[in-house]
Design a protein around this motif. Structure first.
Motif, PDB file in Angstrom:
ATOM      1  N   GLY A   1       0.809  -1.227   0.000  1.00  0.00           N
ATOM      2  CA  GLY A   1       0.000   0.000   0.000  1.00  0.00           C
ATOM      3  C   GLY A   1       0.837   1.269   0.000  1.00  0.00           C
ATOM      4  O   GLY A   1       0.467   2.266  -0.633  1.00  0.00           O
ATOM      5  N   TYR A   2       1.983   1.241   0.689  1.00  0.00           N
ATOM      6  CA  TYR A   2       2.810   2.450   0.774  1.00  0.00           C
ATOM      7  C   TYR A   2       3.442   2.780  -0.570  1.00  0.00           C
ATOM      8  O   TYR A   2       3.556   3.941  -0.957  1.00  0.00           O
ATOM      9  CB  TYR A   2       3.893   2.272   1.851  1.00  0.00           C
ATOM     10  N   ILE A   3       3.878   1.739  -1.287  1.00  0.00           N
ATOM     11  CA  ILE A   3       4.506   1.975  -2.588  1.00  0.00           C
ATOM     12  C   ILE A   3       3.454   2.410  -3.613  1.00  0.00           C
ATOM     13  O   ILE A   3       3.689   3.312  -4.416  1.00  0.00           O
ATOM     14  CB  ILE A   3       5.289   0.716  -3.040  1.00  0.00           C
ATOM     15  N   VAL A   4       2.266   1.795  -3.564  1.00  0.00           N
ATOM     16  CA  VAL A   4       1.179   2.222  -4.471  1.00  0.00           C
ATOM     17  C   VAL A   4       0.789   3.671  -4.156  1.00  0.00           C
ATOM     18  O   VAL A   4       0.534   4.476  -5.055  1.00  0.00           O
ATOM     19  CB  VAL A   4      -0.042   1.271  -4.356  1.00  0.00           C
ATOM     20  N   ASP A   5       0.767   4.022  -2.870  1.00  0.00           N
ATOM     21  CA  ASP A   5       0.501   5.409  -2.465  1.00  0.00           C
ATOM     22  C   ASP A   5       1.533   6.365  -3.072  1.00  0.00           C
ATOM     23  O   ASP A   5       1.192   7.452  -3.540  1.00  0.00           O
ATOM     24  CB  ASP A   5       0.517   5.528  -0.938  1.00  0.00           C
ATOM     25  N   SER A   6       2.802   5.954  -3.075  1.00  0.00           N
ATOM     26  CA  SER A   6       3.853   6.796  -3.660  1.00  0.00           C
ATOM     27  C   SER A   6       3.558   7.101  -5.122  1.00  0.00           C
ATOM     28  O   SER A   6       3.722   8.235  -5.580  1.00  0.00           O
ATOM     29  CB  SER A   6       5.219   6.104  -3.579  1.00  0.00           C
ATOM     30  N   LEU A   7       3.116   6.069  -5.863  1.00  0.00           N
ATOM     31  CA  LEU A   7       2.820   6.287  -7.283  1.00  0.00           C
ATOM     32  C   LEU A   7       1.646   7.247  -7.430  1.00  0.00           C
ATOM     33  O   LEU A   7       1.682   8.187  -8.236  1.00  0.00           O
ATOM     34  CB  LEU A   7       2.520   4.945  -7.968  1.00  0.00           C
ATOM     35  N   GLY A   8       0.604   7.032  -6.629  1.00  0.00           N
ATOM     36  CA  GLY A   8      -0.559   7.935  -6.681  1.00  0.00           C
ATOM     37  C   GLY A   8      -0.169   9.367  -6.347  1.00  0.00           C
ATOM     38  O   GLY A   8      -0.581  10.318  -7.012  1.00  0.00           O
ATOM     39  N   TRP A   9       0.652   9.524  -5.324  1.00  0.00           N
ATOM     40  CA  TRP A   9       1.044  10.870  -4.899  1.00  0.00           C
ATOM     41  C   TRP A   9       1.976  11.522  -5.919  1.00  0.00           C
ATOM     42  O   TRP A   9       1.941  12.733  -6.137  1.00  0.00           O
ATOM     43  CB  TRP A   9       1.667  10.822  -3.513  1.00  0.00           C
ATOM     44  N   ALA A  10       2.794  10.697  -6.581  1.00  0.00           N
ATOM     45  CA  ALA A  10       3.651  11.234  -7.654  1.00  0.00           C
ATOM     46  C   ALA A  10       2.778  11.786  -8.784  1.00  0.00           C
ATOM     47  O   ALA A  10       3.021  12.894  -9.289  1.00  0.00           O
ATOM     48  CB  ALA A  10       4.580  10.142  -8.176  1.00  0.00           C
ATOM     49  N   TYR A  11       1.758  11.020  -9.167  1.00  0.00           N
ATOM     50  CA  TYR A  11       0.831  11.519 -10.199  1.00  0.00           C
ATOM     51  C   TYR A  11       0.186  12.824  -9.739  1.00  0.00           C
ATOM     52  O   TYR A  11       0.019  13.765 -10.519  1.00  0.00           O
ATOM     53  CB  TYR A  11      -0.257  10.480 -10.494  1.00  0.00           C
TER      54      TYR A  11
ATOM     55  N   TYR B   1      -4.321  14.144 -12.031  1.00  0.00           N
ATOM     56  CA  TYR B   1      -5.199  13.853 -10.896  1.00  0.00           C
ATOM     57  C   TYR B   1      -6.053  12.604 -11.086  1.00  0.00           C
ATOM     58  O   TYR B   1      -6.296  11.868 -10.125  1.00  0.00           O
ATOM     59  CB  TYR B   1      -6.073  15.079 -10.578  1.00  0.00           C
ATOM     60  N   GLU B   2      -6.518  12.349 -12.321  1.00  0.00           N
ATOM     61  CA  GLU B   2      -7.317  11.128 -12.540  1.00  0.00           C
ATOM     62  C   GLU B   2      -6.468   9.876 -12.279  1.00  0.00           C
ATOM     63  O   GLU B   2      -6.921   8.926 -11.647  1.00  0.00           O
ATOM     64  CB  GLU B   2      -7.873  11.090 -13.974  1.00  0.00           C
ATOM     65  N   ASP B   3      -5.214   9.905 -12.768  1.00  0.00           N
ATOM     66  CA  ASP B   3      -4.294   8.779 -12.510  1.00  0.00           C
ATOM     67  C   ASP B   3      -4.040   8.650 -10.999  1.00  0.00           C
ATOM     68  O   ASP B   3      -3.943   7.543 -10.460  1.00  0.00           O
ATOM     69  CB  ASP B   3      -2.956   9.005 -13.229  1.00  0.00           C
ATOM     70  N   ALA B   4      -3.920   9.805 -10.360  1.00  0.00           N
ATOM     71  CA  ALA B   4      -3.678   9.807  -8.912  1.00  0.00           C
ATOM     72  C   ALA B   4      -4.826   9.117  -8.177  1.00  0.00           C
ATOM     73  O   ALA B   4      -4.611   8.270  -7.302  1.00  0.00           O
ATOM     74  CB  ALA B   4      -3.504  11.229  -8.401  1.00  0.00           C
ATOM     75  N   VAL B   5      -6.074   9.474  -8.545  1.00  0.00           N
ATOM     76  CA  VAL B   5      -7.245   8.873  -7.889  1.00  0.00           C
ATOM     77  C   VAL B   5      -7.219   7.353  -8.035  1.00  0.00           C
ATOM     78  O   VAL B   5      -7.414   6.610  -7.055  1.00  0.00           O
ATOM     79  CB  VAL B   5      -8.562   9.451  -8.473  1.00  0.00           C
TER      80      VAL B   5
END
Length: 436
Positions: free
Chosen positions: A347-357, A363-367
């Motif tokens: 979850g933390y690494i997936v969060d990093s990708l979302g936050w990078a987007y 923002y759509e990719d981030a969501v």
């Protein structure tokens, strides 16, 4: 019942040792051989056949059986130890030394096998692993107690280990296994008492002290933990196990400058870093980054990747740091994507990708990524907060407010809480409103 195979194996092996105690080695062998059950029976059967044969002086049978067990699982500590002792006793010392050296390459610093290897290299006779029926029965209970696992709680494995200690009170491995079990059940006070029973001259004493350090920290007695580990380091400045333990405790308590200094002591002991040393550089890189020493941090993180290319934690940390600072954006994003490919359920690494987007305005990719991160780590306040920010940016303001409320209720850090409360009052004002 689910425990039936365990009960069958336990009673079968204990009965076999009782037969050996009566002097009927052949009946003992027959009993072990006749045990039928799941595939994991096999290694225990070979192992105890070897130990019974060793006690009975049947060297050929012992060598054959322990070789079978070793070839089934050459990473099982007791099997490796018995293999070394039995082969050495049968005049195959060189073969034993070679096997133990191979094991030490995969588990450097293992105190039990390291001690045995030193004895064999020095030409000493280490003696048998088990020398009596009572010790054989204790070994059955220790081996199964250590192997049961804690999926159904700690009561059953603890009972096995207590019985093993009743039969062989000076078994330092059983003491350590019991203390480790108590740690896994979050019973650190009791664990510290059990670790304390490991004698000072035992080759497991250092390990017991390190685990006691973690327990003291867990009980918010961090200064005592630091003092204990510092003493161990003074006693053996080359021992990386205590250095890494101390650094990790300091880092966990956000004493980042102290942690960086501790890791530096460890790095100073290494002449030529190898792939396994990536962790030290990574840990120190994290400590430097949190101490606002980015140049040093970046150098360490790059060094960790040189030593272990593609390591997902390092890719994630360095890539995320770059994106967060607005530098090397594409390379940073590629690093995080690579980390997610390797650890799609972290979850933390997936969060990093979302936050990078999010930082890149996608923002759509981030969501999409942050929704998945929240599924993986629903109890994490930072990830929920990030998803709230992303929802706000795509116009889903009611859902954003819901996420921020949820983040607020998950006990975030005080500085994060302030920011979340401000967003609940005024919405998201700037891109950097959430501290990723």
């Amino acid at each position: 019942t689910a425990r039936a195979p365990l009960a069958v194996l336990t009673s079968g092996l204990l009965t076999a040792w009782a037969k050996q105690g009566e002097g009927d080695t052949e009946a003992a062998f027959e009993l072990v051989d006749g045990l039928s059950g799941p595939s994991w029976y096999e290694i225990f059967k070979n192992y105890h056949t070897a130990l019974i044969a060793d006690v009975a002086g049947q060297k050929d049978v012992a060598v054959r059986a322990i070789t079978d067990a070793f070839e089934t699982d050459g990473s099982a500590l007791r099997v490796v130890e018995a293999y070394g002792r039995i082969l050495s006793s049968a005049g195959k010392r060189d073969q034993a030394i070679e096997a133990l050296e191979r094991f030490m390459q995969t588990q450097p610093g293992n105190p039990v096998i390291g001690f045995l290897l030193d004895e064999l290299v020095a030409g000493k006779d280490p003696g048998p692993l088990v020398s009596s029926t009572a010790e054989g029965a204790a070994e059955v209970l220790y081996g199964l107690g250590a192997a049961i696992g804690t999926d159904e709680g700690t009561e059953l494995p603890a009972a096995y280990l207590h019985l093993s200690l009743y039969l062989k009170p000076d078994s330092h491995l059983a003491l350590t296994a019991l203390a480790d079990l108590l740690v896994s059940a979050d019973r650190c006070e009791e664990a510290i008492r059990i670790y304390g029973r490991v004698p000072q001259d035992s080759n497991l004493r250092r390990n017991a002290d390190i685990q006691t350090g973690f327990c003291l920290d867990n009980l918010i007695r961090t200064d005592e933990a630091v003092a204990l580990l510092s003493k161990l380091i003074e006693k053996n400045p080359e021992g990386l196990d205590a250095i890494v333990a101390l650094g990790n405790i300091q880092r966990g308590r956000e004493r980042f400058a102290e942690a960086a200094e501790t890791y530096s002591r460890g790095i100073a002991t290494i002449d030529e870093p190898t792939a396994g040393d990536w962790r030290l550089f990574y840990f120190r890189g994290v400590a430097y980054e949190r101490s606002d020493e980015w140049t040093k941090s970046e150098a360490d993180l790059k060094k960790a990747l040189d030593l272990n290319p593609g390591q997902p934690q390092v890719l994630n940390y360095l890539g995320y740091s770059w994106v967060d600072m607005g530098v090397n954006l594409e390379e940073g994003l590629d690093m995080i994507r690579s980390a997610v490919d390797q650890r799609p359920n972290d979850g933390y690494i997936v969060d990093s990708l979302g936050w990078a987007y999010f930082r890149l305005g996608r923002y759509e990719d981030a969501v999409a990524q942050l929704e998945r991160a929240v599924e993986l780590k629903p109890e994490d306040p930072v990830i929920n907060d990030h998803l709230g920010d992303a929802y706000w940016r795509v116009g889903r303001k009611r859902e954003a407010t819901f996420q921020w409320n949820h983040a607020r209720d998950l006990d975030p850090e005080p500085t994060d809480l302030e920011v979340i409360v401000r967003k609940l009052e005024k919405g998201l004002v700037t891109d950097g409103a959430s501290d990723g």
